[in-house]
Design a protein around this motif. Structure first.
Motif, short mmCIF file in Angstrom:
data_model
loop_
_atom_site.label_atom_id
_atom_site.label_comp_id
_atom_site.label_asym_id
_atom_site.label_seq_id
_atom_site.Cartn_x
_atom_site.Cartn_y
_atom_site.Cartn_z
N VAL A 86 8.50 -33.12 -28.88
CA VAL A 86 7.29 -32.15 -28.56
C VAL A 86 7.81 -30.65 -29.11
CG1 VAL A 86 6.62 -31.09 -26.33
CG2 VAL A 86 7.09 -33.45 -26.47
N ALA A 87 9.14 -30.20 -28.76
CA ALA A 87 9.73 -29.01 -29.47
C ALA A 87 9.40 -28.78 -30.66
CB ALA A 87 11.19 -28.68 -28.80
N ALA A 88 9.59 -29.85 -31.72
CA ALA A 88 9.15 -29.55 -33.01
C ALA A 88 7.78 -29.50 -33.52
CB ALA A 88 9.98 -31.05 -33.74
N PHE A 97 7.99 -29.54 -43.19
CA PHE A 97 7.99 -31.00 -43.37
C PHE A 97 8.86 -31.74 -42.50
CE2 PHE A 97 6.51 -28.29 -46.93
CZ PHE A 97 5.11 -28.69 -47.20
N ILE A 98 10.30 -31.48 -42.62
CA ILE A 98 11.02 -31.84 -41.91
C ILE A 98 10.76 -32.02 -40.25
CG2 ILE A 98 12.63 -29.72 -41.33
CD1 ILE A 98 13.57 -33.55 -42.47
N LEU A 99 10.15 -30.97 -39.80
CA LEU A 99 9.81 -30.90 -38.38
C LEU A 99 8.93 -31.86 -38.14
CD1 LEU A 99 9.49 -27.03 -37.76
CD2 LEU A 99 11.00 -28.35 -37.01
N ILE A 143 0.45 -38.46 -40.82
CA ILE A 143 0.24 -40.02 -41.57
C ILE A 143 0.85 -40.19 -42.56
CG2 ILE A 143 -1.33 -41.50 -42.22
CD1 ILE A 143 -3.59 -40.18 -40.49
N ALA A 144 1.08 -39.30 -43.51
CA ALA A 144 1.69 -39.67 -44.88
C ALA A 144 3.30 -39.72 -44.82
CB ALA A 144 1.55 -38.60 -46.14
N GLU A 145 3.83 -38.60 -43.72
CA GLU A 145 5.05 -38.52 -43.59
C GLU A 145 5.54 -39.83 -42.70
OE1 GLU A 145 7.38 -35.35 -43.18
OE2 GLU A 145 5.82 -33.81 -44.01
N SER A 146 4.74 -40.50 -42.25
CA SER A 146 5.22 -41.60 -41.37
C SER A 146 5.84 -42.67 -42.24
CB SER A 146 3.90 -42.40 -40.40
OG SER A 146 3.06 -42.90 -41.44
N ARG A 147 5.62 -42.51 -43.53
CA ARG A 147 6.03 -43.65 -44.44
C ARG A 147 6.70 -43.26 -45.83
NH1 ARG A 147 3.73 -48.79 -44.07
NH2 ARG A 147 5.13 -49.38 -45.61
N ILE A 148 6.54 -41.72 -45.96
CA ILE A 148 7.24 -40.98 -47.34
C ILE A 148 8.23 -39.99 -46.88
CG2 ILE A 148 5.05 -41.74 -48.63
CD1 ILE A 148 4.65 -38.75 -48.65
N MET A 208 8.13 -36.99 -35.18
CA MET A 208 7.55 -38.51 -35.13
C MET A 208 8.60 -39.47 -34.82
SD MET A 208 4.70 -38.83 -38.20
CE MET A 208 5.61 -37.77 -39.36
N GLU A 209 9.87 -38.83 -34.31
CA GLU A 209 10.87 -39.95 -33.90
C GLU A 209 10.46 -40.25 -32.47
OE1 GLU A 209 14.30 -37.44 -33.86
OE2 GLU A 209 14.59 -37.45 -36.07
N ALA A 210 9.89 -39.80 -31.80
CA ALA A 210 9.38 -40.13 -30.37
C ALA A 210 7.94 -40.23 -30.28
CB ALA A 210 9.76 -39.39 -29.38
N LEU A 211 7.05 -39.52 -31.26
CA LEU A 211 5.66 -39.40 -31.00
C LEU A 211 4.94 -40.02 -32.18
CD1 LEU A 211 5.59 -35.71 -29.84
CD2 LEU A 211 5.45 -37.91 -28.28
N THR A 212 3.57 -40.31 -32.09
CA THR A 212 2.87 -40.91 -33.11
C THR A 212 2.40 -39.70 -34.08
OG1 THR A 212 0.84 -40.50 -32.16
CG2 THR A 212 1.80 -42.57 -31.62
N PRO A 213 1.96 -39.83 -35.24
CA PRO A 213 1.67 -38.85 -36.19
C PRO A 213 0.32 -38.25 -35.43
CG PRO A 213 1.85 -40.84 -37.50
CD PRO A 213 2.17 -41.39 -36.18
N PHE A 214 -0.67 -38.87 -34.75
CA PHE A 214 -1.78 -38.21 -34.12
C PHE A 214 -1.23 -37.37 -32.95
CE2 PHE A 214 -4.09 -41.54 -36.48
CZ PHE A 214 -5.37 -40.82 -36.79
N GLN A 215 -0.13 -37.58 -32.21
CA GLN A 215 0.30 -36.85 -31.12
C GLN A 215 0.97 -35.57 -31.63
OE1 GLN A 215 2.66 -39.93 -29.31
NE2 GLN A 215 1.22 -39.98 -27.68
N VAL A 216 1.75 -35.79 -32.87
CA VAL A 216 2.39 -34.66 -33.57
C VAL A 216 1.49 -33.25 -34.08
CG1 VAL A 216 3.95 -33.82 -35.30
CG2 VAL A 216 4.60 -35.83 -34.09
N ALA A 217 0.44 -34.15 -34.84
CA ALA A 217 -0.45 -33.12 -35.35
C ALA A 217 -1.48 -32.35 -34.41
CB ALA A 217 -1.22 -33.80 -36.18
#
Length: 289
Positions: free
Chosen positions: A214-216, A22-24, A85-90, A29-38
């Protein structure tokens, strides 16, 4: 004694791995969008199990492949995007707490889709768990619409997990987790690659490549979705499903710990709500003597 120590070592590794996921996502998402991370997560997970895919696809009946791919979409694909997507706000800690709903959703899915009988004790456990979720949402009050909206996406993700568990139990018995995981993640990894490379890739072409994010995301895929699924099956083989299912109780505790380390605000009421949810999970899984 040695076998028991190994079982607890695997249990601890799984709890830390899935609890850290969850923290990863937040780091990703510090530099990527939620869709890119997933998408990177699913793609890297599929690549990590690629050797096993070639090993198992030849011995898997063709009629089972669509079911396995559906399992991958429900158990990995959709939840990966919904969680990001959820963790972009919570907070990541809240995501970890809500993830504990999965066993309750599995019971509800089995009842609604396959008419599996539910005991009164289990129904009571579901009600207690859902009450804990409602209290968790009420803690923020009705004024924070984003909190409710994005938190509900995690509830939907756990529902996908629950449907997948029921699906695997009824249609995919006799297949190993490694066999199912390698084929399922190959399918969703291909879909994720199509989504990733069809989107905006500007961030990857800039002067400063987002190595940390990207590593995360890759760690989420290789360790959290790839290696962890193999370890979980190994734990079931060695110690039984009851012992393995207790990972559910440890994951949110690890998630809360990482949330506190990251400076997230965690209240006593949130911890109490987690206790209520886990009490419901206990009643659902508890077997009478």
């Amino acid at each position: 004694m040695k076998q028991s120590f190994t079982n607890w070592l695997i249990f601890t590794g799984l709890s830390l791995t899935w609890g850290c996921s969850f923290i990863l996502m937040k780091v990703g998402m510090e530099a990527l969008t939620p869709f890119q991370v997933a998408s990177i997560r699913l793609l890297s997970a599929g690549i990590s199990l690629l050797p096993f895919f070639f090993q198992h696809i030849r011995t898997t009946p063709l009629r089972k492949v669509p079911v396995i791919l559906l399992s991958g979409i429900l158990g990995n694909g959709i939840p990966a995007y919904l969680f990001c997507i959820a963790e972009s706000r919570i907070d990541s800690s809240l995501a970890g707490i809500l993830n504990a709903l999965t066993p309750l959703m599995a019971l509800v899915a089995a009842f609604l889709l396959f008419k599996v009988p539910v005991k009164r004790q289990q129904l009571f456990g579901v009600c207690i768990g859902l009450a804990g979720v409602v209290m968790l949402f009420l803690e923020k009050g009705f004024g924070d619409n984003a909190y409710w909206y994005y938190g509900c996406w995690i509830v939907v993700a756990t529902a996908c997990y629950g449907i997948n568990i029921a699906l695997v139990h009824h249609y995919l018995k006799g297949y190993t987790s490694l066999q199912l995981g390698s084929i399922a993640l190959f399918g969703v990894g291909g879909m994720a690659a199509a989504m990733l490379f069809s989107g905006d890739l500007t961030v990857f072409r800039g002067a400063r490549f987002p190595w940390a994010s990207v590593a995360a995301a890759c760690t989420l895929g290789v360790v959290g979705s790839g290696i962890a699924s193999v370890l979980f099956y190994l734990l079931i083989q060695r110690a039984g499903s009851l012992f393995a299912s207790m990972v559910t109780y440890a994951i949110p505790i690890v998630a809360i710990g990482w949330g506190m380390a990251a400076g997230e605000t965690i209240t006593l009421l949130q911890v109490a709500c987690l206790g209520i949810i886990l009490a419901g999970v206990y009643l659902v899984n508890r077997k009478k003597a």
